[in-house]
Design a protein around this motif. Structure first.
Motif, PDB file in Angstrom:
ATOM      1  N   THR A 217       0.826  -1.207   0.000  1.00  0.00           N
ATOM      2  CA  THR A 217       0.000   0.000   0.000  1.00  0.00           C
ATOM      3  C   THR A 217       0.858   1.254   0.000  1.00  0.00           C
ATOM      4  O   THR A 217       0.607   2.203  -0.757  1.00  0.00           O
ATOM      5  CB  THR A 217      -0.939   0.003   1.214  1.00  0.00           C
ATOM      6  N   GLY A 218       1.895   1.260   0.842  1.00  0.00           N
ATOM      7  CA  GLY A 218       2.773   2.419   0.915  1.00  0.00           C
ATOM      8  C   GLY A 218       3.543   2.649  -0.370  1.00  0.00           C
ATOM      9  O   GLY A 218       3.746   3.788  -0.793  1.00  0.00           O
ATOM     10  N   PHE A 219       3.949   1.545  -1.011  1.00  0.00           N
ATOM     11  CA  PHE A 219       4.688   1.686  -2.267  1.00  0.00           C
ATOM     12  C   PHE A 219       3.792   2.213  -3.380  1.00  0.00           C
ATOM     13  O   PHE A 219       4.168   3.119  -4.126  1.00  0.00           O
ATOM     14  CB  PHE A 219       5.295   0.340  -2.665  1.00  0.00           C
ATOM     15  N   LEU A 220       2.585   1.646  -3.492  1.00  0.00           N
ATOM     16  CA  LEU A 220       1.690   2.066  -4.555  1.00  0.00           C
ATOM     17  C   LEU A 220       1.214   3.507  -4.365  1.00  0.00           C
ATOM     18  O   LEU A 220       1.133   4.283  -5.322  1.00  0.00           O
ATOM     19  CB  LEU A 220       0.478   1.131  -4.627  1.00  0.00           C
ATOM     20  N   ASN A 221       0.912   3.880  -3.128  1.00  0.00           N
ATOM     21  CA  ASN A 221       0.330   5.200  -2.881  1.00  0.00           C
ATOM     22  C   ASN A 221       1.370   6.304  -2.762  1.00  0.00           C
ATOM     23  O   ASN A 221       1.135   7.436  -3.201  1.00  0.00           O
ATOM     24  CB  ASN A 221      -0.514   5.169  -1.605  1.00  0.00           C
ATOM     25  N   LYS A 222       2.536   5.958  -2.183  1.00  0.00           N
ATOM     26  CA  LYS A 222       3.518   7.011  -1.882  1.00  0.00           C
ATOM     27  C   LYS A 222       4.892   6.776  -2.513  1.00  0.00           C
ATOM     28  O   LYS A 222       5.765   7.647  -2.419  1.00  0.00           O
ATOM     29  CB  LYS A 222       3.676   7.148  -0.363  1.00  0.00           C
ATOM     30  N   GLY A 223       5.085   5.603  -3.103  1.00  0.00           N
ATOM     31  CA  GLY A 223       6.393   5.312  -3.678  1.00  0.00           C
ATOM     32  C   GLY A 223       7.465   5.086  -2.646  1.00  0.00           C
ATOM     33  O   GLY A 223       8.659   5.283  -2.914  1.00  0.00           O
ATOM     34  N   VAL A 224       7.064   4.646  -1.458  1.00  0.00           N
ATOM     35  CA  VAL A 224       8.012   4.417  -0.368  1.00  0.00           C
ATOM     36  C   VAL A 224       8.129   2.924  -0.105  1.00  0.00           C
ATOM     37  O   VAL A 224       7.125   2.244   0.097  1.00  0.00           O
ATOM     38  CB  VAL A 224       7.556   5.139   0.919  1.00  0.00           C
ATOM     39  N   ALA A 225       9.359   2.410  -0.121  1.00  0.00           N
ATOM     40  CA  ALA A 225       9.595   0.992   0.155  1.00  0.00           C
ATOM     41  C   ALA A 225      10.326   0.875   1.487  1.00  0.00           C
ATOM     42  O   ALA A 225      11.547   0.966   1.549  1.00  0.00           O
ATOM     43  CB  ALA A 225      10.422   0.358  -0.964  1.00  0.00           C
ATOM     44  N   THR A 226       9.561   0.713   2.547  1.00  0.00           N
ATOM     45  CA  THR A 226      10.110   0.650   3.901  1.00  0.00           C
ATOM     46  C   THR A 226      10.074  -0.781   4.405  1.00  0.00           C
ATOM     47  O   THR A 226       9.036  -1.444   4.333  1.00  0.00           O
ATOM     48  CB  THR A 226       9.306   1.554   4.861  1.00  0.00           C
ATOM     49  N   ASN A 227      11.189  -1.245   4.924  1.00  0.00           N
ATOM     50  CA  ASN A 227      11.279  -2.602   5.454  1.00  0.00           C
ATOM     51  C   ASN A 227      10.223  -2.815   6.536  1.00  0.00           C
ATOM     52  O   ASN A 227      10.246  -2.164   7.573  1.00  0.00           O
ATOM     53  CB  ASN A 227      12.685  -2.822   6.031  1.00  0.00           C
ATOM     54  N   PRO A 228       9.267  -3.725   6.328  1.00  0.00           N
ATOM     55  CA  PRO A 228       8.181  -3.886   7.292  1.00  0.00           C
ATOM     56  C   PRO A 228       8.482  -4.904   8.385  1.00  0.00           C
ATOM     57  O   PRO A 228       7.656  -5.112   9.268  1.00  0.00           O
ATOM     58  CB  PRO A 228       7.030  -4.386   6.416  1.00  0.00           C
ATOM     59  N   CYS A 229       9.623  -5.554   8.320  1.00  0.00           N
ATOM     60  CA  CYS A 229       9.889  -6.697   9.201  1.00  0.00           C
ATOM     61  C   CYS A 229      11.099  -6.426  10.107  1.00  0.00           C
ATOM     62  O   CYS A 229      12.024  -5.709   9.734  1.00  0.00           O
ATOM     63  CB  CYS A 229      10.149  -7.954   8.378  1.00  0.00           C
ATOM     64  N   ASP A 230      11.077  -7.044  11.278  1.00  0.00           N
ATOM     65  CA  ASP A 230      12.216  -7.030  12.189  1.00  0.00           C
ATOM     66  C   ASP A 230      13.070  -8.247  11.840  1.00  0.00           C
ATOM     67  O   ASP A 230      12.849  -9.341  12.334  1.00  0.00           O
ATOM     68  CB  ASP A 230      11.727  -7.089  13.637  1.00  0.00           C
ATOM     69  N   GLY A 231      14.039  -8.038  10.979  1.00  0.00           N
ATOM     70  CA  GLY A 231      14.806  -9.161  10.442  1.00  0.00           C
ATOM     71  C   GLY A 231      14.129  -9.692   9.188  1.00  0.00           C
ATOM     72  O   GLY A 231      13.460  -8.945   8.463  1.00  0.00           O
ATOM     73  N   ALA A 232      14.282 -10.979   8.937  1.00  0.00           N
ATOM     74  CA  ALA A 232      13.673 -11.582   7.755  1.00  0.00           C
ATOM     75  C   ALA A 232      12.153 -11.556   7.852  1.00  0.00           C
ATOM     76  O   ALA A 232      11.596 -11.683   8.946  1.00  0.00           O
ATOM     77  CB  ALA A 232      14.172 -13.010   7.591  1.00  0.00           C
ATOM     78  N   CYS A 233      11.484 -11.403   6.710  1.00  0.00           N
ATOM     79  CA  CYS A 233      10.021 -11.408   6.689  1.00  0.00           C
ATOM     80  C   CYS A 233       9.521 -12.858   6.698  1.00  0.00           C
ATOM     81  O   CYS A 233       9.497 -13.533   5.661  1.00  0.00           O
ATOM     82  CB  CYS A 233       9.509 -10.669   5.454  1.00  0.00           C
ATOM     83  N   ASP A 234       9.156 -13.331   7.885  1.00  0.00           N
ATOM     84  CA  ASP A 234       8.654 -14.688   8.053  1.00  0.00           C
ATOM     85  C   ASP A 234       7.617 -14.688   9.174  1.00  0.00           C
ATOM     86  O   ASP A 234       7.361 -13.647   9.783  1.00  0.00           O
ATOM     87  CB  ASP A 234       9.809 -15.659   8.354  1.00  0.00           C
ATOM     88  N   PRO A 235       6.971 -15.811   9.432  1.00  0.00           N
ATOM     89  CA  PRO A 235       5.920 -15.838  10.456  1.00  0.00           C
ATOM     90  C   PRO A 235       6.385 -15.435  11.855  1.00  0.00           C
ATOM     91  O   PRO A 235       5.565 -15.059  12.699  1.00  0.00           O
ATOM     92  CB  PRO A 235       5.445 -17.301  10.440  1.00  0.00           C
ATOM     93  N   ASP A 236       7.691 -15.533  12.127  1.00  0.00           N
ATOM     94  CA  ASP A 236       8.212 -15.164  13.455  1.00  0.00           C
ATOM     95  C   ASP A 236       8.556 -13.690  13.541  1.00  0.00           C
ATOM     96  O   ASP A 236       8.911 -13.187  14.586  1.00  0.00           O
ATOM     97  CB  ASP A 236       9.457 -16.000  13.770  1.00  0.00           C
TER      98      ASP A 236
END
Length: 236
Positions: A217-236
């Protein structure tokens, strides 16, 4: 692309979508979001469509002749082909020859038009590629080939540290980005050039979490690619 033109044209001008004489549709913000086949062919669509300046390719990839041999989606078709070409090496050789036909629409062929040399009338393009680790339909090899071909930068922590792709933390201002998501789905596909027996579900699960949805949503609307995860993006 056709829907984008329709939304920004006739639909935006329709009285049913007007309030006080003003359109409810923001015609300045036409974006592209495609998954699976839409993630693959989305690169080609973005190269050709001047009304799309920014897009997200969910589980996209490139090079069909390489992709299909590692895809569970090809198993049923391959089972019919075996009757005519029982030797798997001959089937793979023929599929490599067919790549010349796929090249007419393969997104790798149009990377220059996305990255360096847009078609006339096209603005510079911003892309975000979402790769699902262990994907049984669009193999990770194909997603990472796409990322390298487009010169994408990985945001966040890499999961399998693919060769030739530089990682960063947060990126603002658009550009060409990718992120790896590990949904934890098992079993993993074979490491060899073979399709998995079954689909483990990773292909359709990469955008299930709120974090990845917020990133898109942030990338499409604002062109911002912010890391959403604390470490690798996984279920943990």
């Amino acid at each position: 692309s056709a829907l984008g033109y329709l939304v920004a044209g006739d639909l935006a001008a329709d009285d049913a979508l007007m309030v006080d004489g003003k359109p409810l549709i923001d015609t300045t913000a036409i974006r592209y979001l495609g998954g699976s086949q839409g993630g693959i062919m989305g690169g080609t669509v973005m190269a050709f469509a001047p009304n799309f300046g920014r897009g997200v390719l969910v589980v996209g990839g490139t090079n069909y002749s390489q992709m299909v041999w590692r895809s569970s989606a090809f198993n049923e078709i391959d089972s019919f082909w075996k009757d005519l070409q029982p030797d798997p090496s001959e089937r793979e050789f023929l599929m490599a020859l067919f790549q010349s036909a796929f090249d007419l629409s393969d997104p790798a062929i149009y990377a220059e038009q996305v990255v360096n040399d847009p078609f006339p009338g096209n603005p510079p393009k911003d892309l975000l590629l979402v790769e699902s680790i262990g994907d049984c339909q669009v193999p990770n090899l194909s997603s990472e080939v796409m990322a390298r071909t487009y010169g994408m930068t990985m945001i966040g922590t890499p999961i399998n540290d693919p060769w030739g792709i530089v990682s960063t933390i947060d990126v603002e201002g658009g550009g060409l980005r990718m992120i790896q998501v590990d949904t934890g789905k098992l079993p993993r596909p074979p490491k060899e050039n073979l399709p998995p027996d079954d689909d483990n579900g990773a292909h359709g699960s990469s955008t299930d979490t709120d974090a990845i949805k917020a990133l898109i949503t942030g990338f499409l609307n604002k062109g911002v690619a912010t890391n959403p995860c604390d470490g690798a993006c996984d279920p943990d």
